[in-house]
Design a protein around this motif. Structure first.
Motif, PDB file in Angstrom:
ATOM      1  N   THR A 101       0.839  -1.207   0.000  1.00  0.00           N
ATOM      2  CA  THR A 101       0.000   0.000   0.000  1.00  0.00           C
ATOM      3  C   THR A 101       0.868   1.248   0.000  1.00  0.00           C
ATOM      4  O   THR A 101       1.776   1.380   0.823  1.00  0.00           O
ATOM      5  CB  THR A 101      -0.916   0.029   1.240  1.00  0.00           C
ATOM      6  N   THR A 103       0.365   5.381   0.255  1.00  0.00           N
ATOM      7  CA  THR A 103      -0.558   6.488   0.507  1.00  0.00           C
ATOM      8  C   THR A 103       0.215   7.801   0.426  1.00  0.00           C
ATOM      9  O   THR A 103       1.234   7.966   1.098  1.00  0.00           O
ATOM     10  CB  THR A 103      -1.208   6.367   1.895  1.00  0.00           C
ATOM     11  N   GLU A 105      -0.293  11.680   1.127  1.00  0.00           N
ATOM     12  CA  GLU A 105      -1.179  12.659   1.763  1.00  0.00           C
ATOM     13  C   GLU A 105      -0.862  14.053   1.226  1.00  0.00           C
ATOM     14  O   GLU A 105      -0.380  14.938   1.930  1.00  0.00           O
ATOM     15  CB  GLU A 105      -1.013  12.584   3.280  1.00  0.00           C
ATOM     16  N   ARG A 120      -2.171  -1.195  -3.807  1.00  0.00           N
ATOM     17  CA  ARG A 120      -3.135  -0.087  -3.715  1.00  0.00           C
ATOM     18  C   ARG A 120      -2.377   1.221  -3.544  1.00  0.00           C
ATOM     19  O   ARG A 120      -1.546   1.351  -2.641  1.00  0.00           O
ATOM     20  CB  ARG A 120      -4.079  -0.306  -2.540  1.00  0.00           C
ATOM     21  N   GLU A 122      -3.095   5.279  -3.115  1.00  0.00           N
ATOM     22  CA  GLU A 122      -4.113   6.285  -2.855  1.00  0.00           C
ATOM     23  C   GLU A 122      -3.455   7.650  -2.703  1.00  0.00           C
ATOM     24  O   GLU A 122      -2.513   7.817  -1.924  1.00  0.00           O
ATOM     25  CB  GLU A 122      -4.926   5.950  -1.607  1.00  0.00           C
ATOM     26  N   THR A 124      -4.395  11.550  -1.795  1.00  0.00           N
ATOM     27  CA  THR A 124      -5.480  12.331  -1.203  1.00  0.00           C
ATOM     28  C   THR A 124      -5.663  13.681  -1.885  1.00  0.00           C
ATOM     29  O   THR A 124      -6.733  14.275  -1.795  1.00  0.00           O
ATOM     30  CB  THR A 124      -5.253  12.543   0.300  1.00  0.00           C
ATOM     31  N   LEU A 147      -5.872   2.184  -7.971  1.00  0.00           N
ATOM     32  CA  LEU A 147      -5.285   3.531  -7.913  1.00  0.00           C
ATOM     33  C   LEU A 147      -6.427   4.514  -7.672  1.00  0.00           C
ATOM     34  O   LEU A 147      -7.343   4.599  -8.489  1.00  0.00           O
ATOM     35  CB  LEU A 147      -4.548   3.838  -9.211  1.00  0.00           C
ATOM     36  N   ILE A 148      -6.351   5.240  -6.560  1.00  0.00           N
ATOM     37  CA  ILE A 148      -7.417   6.171  -6.182  1.00  0.00           C
ATOM     38  C   ILE A 148      -6.828   7.576  -6.049  1.00  0.00           C
ATOM     39  O   ILE A 148      -5.822   7.764  -5.354  1.00  0.00           O
ATOM     40  CB  ILE A 148      -8.062   5.766  -4.850  1.00  0.00           C
ATOM     41  N   ARG A 150      -8.146  11.185  -4.744  1.00  0.00           N
ATOM     42  CA  ARG A 150      -9.264  11.859  -4.096  1.00  0.00           C
ATOM     43  C   ARG A 150      -9.507  13.253  -4.661  1.00  0.00           C
ATOM     44  O   ARG A 150     -10.596  13.816  -4.519  1.00  0.00           O
ATOM     45  CB  ARG A 150      -9.005  11.957  -2.586  1.00  0.00           C
ATOM     46  N   GLU A 238     -15.424  -0.563  -0.882  1.00  0.00           N
ATOM     47  CA  GLU A 238     -13.987  -0.277  -0.801  1.00  0.00           C
ATOM     48  C   GLU A 238     -13.693   1.108  -0.243  1.00  0.00           C
ATOM     49  O   GLU A 238     -12.526   1.488  -0.110  1.00  0.00           O
ATOM     50  CB  GLU A 238     -13.357  -0.405  -2.191  1.00  0.00           C
ATOM     51  N   ILE A 240     -14.279   3.914  -1.705  1.00  0.00           N
ATOM     52  CA  ILE A 240     -13.888   4.834  -2.772  1.00  0.00           C
ATOM     53  C   ILE A 240     -14.974   5.889  -2.994  1.00  0.00           C
ATOM     54  O   ILE A 240     -14.694   7.076  -3.147  1.00  0.00           O
ATOM     55  CB  ILE A 240     -13.599   4.053  -4.066  1.00  0.00           C
TER      56      ILE A 240
END
Length: 273
Positions: A101, A103, A105, A120, A122, A124, A147-148, A150, A238, A240
């Motif tokens: 993972t 992340t 930020e 994963r 992500e 933000t 892949l997210i 935000r 999830e 999302i």
């Protein structure tokens, strides 16, 4: 064990290649040796100890405290564990990830998630152009994983995407999903011009009608869609999305018929103009 933490001392004097600082590459290495790893990409040749203050001892849990647009290739080819960036990241974040993972930020630069095969990622904040897309000379972009983003992302997101899921929640630039081979691209917040241009297969799911489509897309009406219901439930499960994107009978366009023509662009029927 405490997270292996790299605290940014000051803005880097050059672009940094952080690909050596992943869980598998740092396993079993003493802190004093980690500080000697060269990460600079110019004649300065900066080492970890020149840029970061290092603390902690768990290589499966890596934290970068403080971000910069010069922190390139964060978590490249990571297979396990977690990496967290408290701040912005540079180009090619999460490139070629296989697991684990990542992340971020904050914001990420161009080519985030390029060549991903698993794991994963992500973000933000916002992402740059070519999200999940190939580098020059490569035949395929993202090839698996999740892949997210935000925030919003730039142009050519999911270009030549082959597998996996990309979700962007506050809008995309032009040519989203261009030349897609397969996979799923989810977009809330609207897209720019020509989403799905020259896509062969795959699904582009939108929360509103696109500004324009290639004229070689064909309207397919709004049939009942099991896929739409399943993907809505999956996205909510999830974390999302908070509410359904498509509903049970989304408007569908098939294409791009200038190439193989087995792709689809879906959006809620009430969004159709």
């Amino acid at each position: 064990m405490k997270a292996l933490t790299f605290t940014l001392v000051a803005e880097p004097p050059e672009r940094l290649d952080l690909s050596p600082l992943t869980p598998e590459r740092l396993a079993g290495i003493e802190r004093r040796d980690i500080e000697k790893i060269q990460i600079g990409t110019s004649k300065h040749g900066s080492k970890v100890g020149d840029i970061f203050r290092v603390a902690g001892n768990d290589p499966l849990d890596i934290v970068f405290e403080g971000g910069s647009a010069r922190l390139d290739r964060v978590a490249e080819a990571m297979r396990d564990g977690s990496v967290r960036v408290v701040g912005n990241a540079g180009a090619q974040a999460g490139r070629a990830m296989r697991g684990g993972t990542l992340t971020i930020e904050g914001n990420a630069g161009p080519h985030a998630g390029s060549g991903m095969r698993g794991g994963r990622l992500e973000i933000t904040g916002n992402a740059g152009d070519h999200l999940g897309a190939p580098l020059a000379g490569e035949l395929a972009g993202m090839n698996g994983g999740v892949l997210i983003v935000r925030g919003k992302a730039g142009a050519f997101a999911a270009d030549r995407m082959r597998r996996g899921l990309i979700a962007v929640l506050k809008g995309l630039g032009d040519n989203a999903g261009s030349r897609m081979i397969a996979g799923t691209l989810v977009v809330a917040g609207g897209t720019g011009e020509m989403p799905g241009y020259l896509m062969r297969r795959g699904s582009i799911l939108l929360d509103r009608a696109p500004k324009s489509l290639s004229p070689s897309f064909v309207e397919c009406g709004a049939p009942e869609s099991v896929f739409a219901a399943v993907i809505d439930r999956h996205l909510i499960a999830e974390g999302i999305l908070k509410r359904p994107l498509l509903g049970n009978a989304p408007q569908k366009y098939g294409g791009d018929n200038a190439v193989l023509g087995m792709g689809e662009v879906l959006f809620p029927p009430e969004a159709c103009c």
